[in-house]
Design an enzyme around this catalytic site. Structure first.
Site, PDB file in Angstrom:
ATOM      1  N   HIS A 143      11.702   7.281  50.835  1.00 47.50           N
ATOM      2  CA  HIS A 143      12.971   7.989  50.993  1.00 47.50           C
ATOM      3  C   HIS A 143      13.759   7.343  52.127  1.00 47.50           C
ATOM      4  O   HIS A 143      13.181   6.914  53.126  1.00 47.50           O
ATOM      5  CB  HIS A 143      12.731   9.470  51.307  1.00 47.50           C
ATOM      6  CG  HIS A 143      13.970  10.300  51.227  1.00 47.50           C
ATOM      7  ND1 HIS A 143      14.554  10.648  50.033  1.00 47.50           N
ATOM      8  CD2 HIS A 143      14.742  10.833  52.203  1.00 47.50           C
ATOM      9  CE1 HIS A 143      15.637  11.374  50.285  1.00 47.50           C
ATOM     10  NE2 HIS A 143      15.772  11.502  51.594  1.00 47.50           N
ATOM     11  N   CYS A 200      18.119   8.762  46.472  1.00 42.18           N
ATOM     12  CA  CYS A 200      18.319   8.479  47.895  1.00 42.18           C
ATOM     13  C   CYS A 200      18.866   7.081  48.152  1.00 42.18           C
ATOM     14  O   CYS A 200      19.844   6.909  48.881  1.00 42.18           O
ATOM     15  CB  CYS A 200      17.039   8.725  48.691  1.00 42.18           C
ATOM     16  SG  CYS A 200      15.667   7.607  48.347  1.00 42.18           S
ATOM     17  N   HIS A 205      21.564  12.227  53.345  1.00 40.66           N
ATOM     18  CA  HIS A 205      20.710  11.659  52.312  1.00 40.66           C
ATOM     19  C   HIS A 205      20.901  12.425  51.020  1.00 40.66           C
ATOM     20  O   HIS A 205      21.546  13.475  50.982  1.00 40.66           O
ATOM     21  CB  HIS A 205      19.240  11.700  52.753  1.00 40.66           C
ATOM     22  CG  HIS A 205      18.712  13.087  52.968  1.00 40.66           C
ATOM     23  ND1 HIS A 205      17.676  13.612  52.246  1.00 40.66           N
ATOM     24  CD2 HIS A 205      19.091  14.077  53.829  1.00 40.66           C
ATOM     25  CE1 HIS A 205      17.416  14.850  52.661  1.00 40.66           C
ATOM     26  NE2 HIS A 205      18.276  15.155  53.616  1.00 40.66           N
TER      27      HIS A 205
END
Length: 159
Positions: free
Chosen positions: A111, A60, A123
């Site tokens: 994240h 990520c 993402h």
């Protein structure tokens, strides 16, 4: 070397290192959010790779740093480092290009993605690779949303 000289040297080195992290960053007028989103979408479908920072595979934060670097903006390498930068933004005030953060591990920020408008973010997820999801997904992302940051160097596109 005296204690005072060591302290002064440490302060100078710290200042140089800190400012060099942002050397070469774009200024706010040079990158617009539409360019950032186009760059983010250009690698849609790339597979997830733990520690990945290239189009061969992204995690990520590797994905986010890759997209922003394409626009001349340097960011910290980790989601936690990114969360420590920029200006906090309320969910109700999100703008395209803001970084959005989630707790997927149960241990705080784990994240990060790029807000692309309409409650969606781009993402790299471990299950789907580079993709688009809803920040309000009631089954997963909505429950894990932590907050957002606005990064210096991104401006909302003028119409």
């Amino acid at each position: 070397m005296s204690l005072l000289k060591k302290l002064i040297a440490t302060v100078i080195v710290s200042f140089v290192l800190t400012t060099s992290l942002f050397a070469g960053s774009a200024d706010a007028s040079s990158v617009n959010a539409n360019q950032l989103v186009a760059s983010a979408k250009s690698v849609m479908g790339v597979k997830y790779r733990s520690g990945g920072t290239t189009a061969a595979g992204f995690d990520c934060s590797g994905y986010v740093t890759y997209v922003f670097k394409k626009q001349g903006i340097n960011l910290p390498r980790t989601s936690g480092g990114m969360y420590a930068t920029g200006k906090a933004v309320a969910k109700s005030n999100l703008q395209v290009g803001d970084l959005v953060f989630f707790n997927t591990s149960g241990k705080g920020v784990s994240h990060v993605g790029i807000y692309i408008g309409n409650n969606k973010f781009a993402h790299s997820s471990s299950s789907k690779g580079v993709s688009v999801s809803s920040i309000n997904d009631p089954y997963y992302w909505g429950k894990r949303y932590i907050g957002a940051k606005r990064v210096t160097g991104v401006s909302v596109a003028k119409k």
